[in-house]
Design a protein around this motif. Structure first.
Motif, short mmCIF file in Angstrom:
data_model
loop_
_atom_site.label_atom_id
_atom_site.label_comp_id
_atom_site.label_asym_id
_atom_site.label_seq_id
_atom_site.Cartn_x
_atom_site.Cartn_y
_atom_site.Cartn_z
N GLU A 113 -1.96 3.61 -0.99
CA GLU A 113 -2.71 3.96 -2.21
C GLU A 113 -4.01 3.16 -2.30
OE1 GLU A 113 -1.97 3.09 -6.84
OE2 GLU A 113 -0.39 4.28 -5.88
N ASP A 169 2.13 1.20 -1.54
CA ASP A 169 1.07 0.58 -2.34
C ASP A 169 -0.17 0.33 -1.49
OD1 ASP A 169 2.75 0.58 -4.55
OD2 ASP A 169 3.44 -1.46 -4.18
N PRO A 198 -2.41 -4.87 -1.52
CA PRO A 198 -1.06 -5.31 -1.90
C PRO A 198 -0.37 -6.14 -0.82
CG PRO A 198 -1.38 -3.06 -2.58
CD PRO A 198 -2.59 -3.43 -1.76
#
Length: 99
Positions: free
Chosen positions: A24, A21, A67
């Motif tokens: 990304e 995450d 995140p």
């Protein structure tokens, strides 16, 4: 410009779970042109991000959506600096020297 030092505050196994995450999230900011360079710190203590010049508030808002930050697994240290000299291959990303 900024150097952002991310220090891990959780066990490595928990960090590894969220790394896809985080990657990304990094990709979105590279694609938007915000980040110039990133990677792991030696010793697996955290990560480093080098950004383009931008308002500090904009950077803080971006970091708050990481995140790893949302999960309270990192602590950010932000160092702001004005690049007054760069290698030729970096001159086009240094807006301070463009004029």
């Amino acid at each position: 410009m900024y150097i952002v030092m991310l220090a891990y505050t959780a066990p490595r196994e928990e960090i590894d779970y969220l790394l896809p995450d985080h990657i990304e999230w990094l990709t979105r900011h590279y694609d938007a042109g915000h980040f110039l360079c990133s990677g792991r710190q030696s010793g697996e203590l955290g990560r480093v991000i080098i950004t383009r010049p931008m308002p500090r508030g904009k950077l803080e808002a971006m970091l708050a959506t990481d995140p790893l930050d949302l999960a309270k697994m990192v602590r950010h240290q932000v160092v702001e600096f004005e690049a007054t000299r760069t290698a030729p291959e970096l001159s086009r990303v240094n807006e301070a020297l463009a004029s």
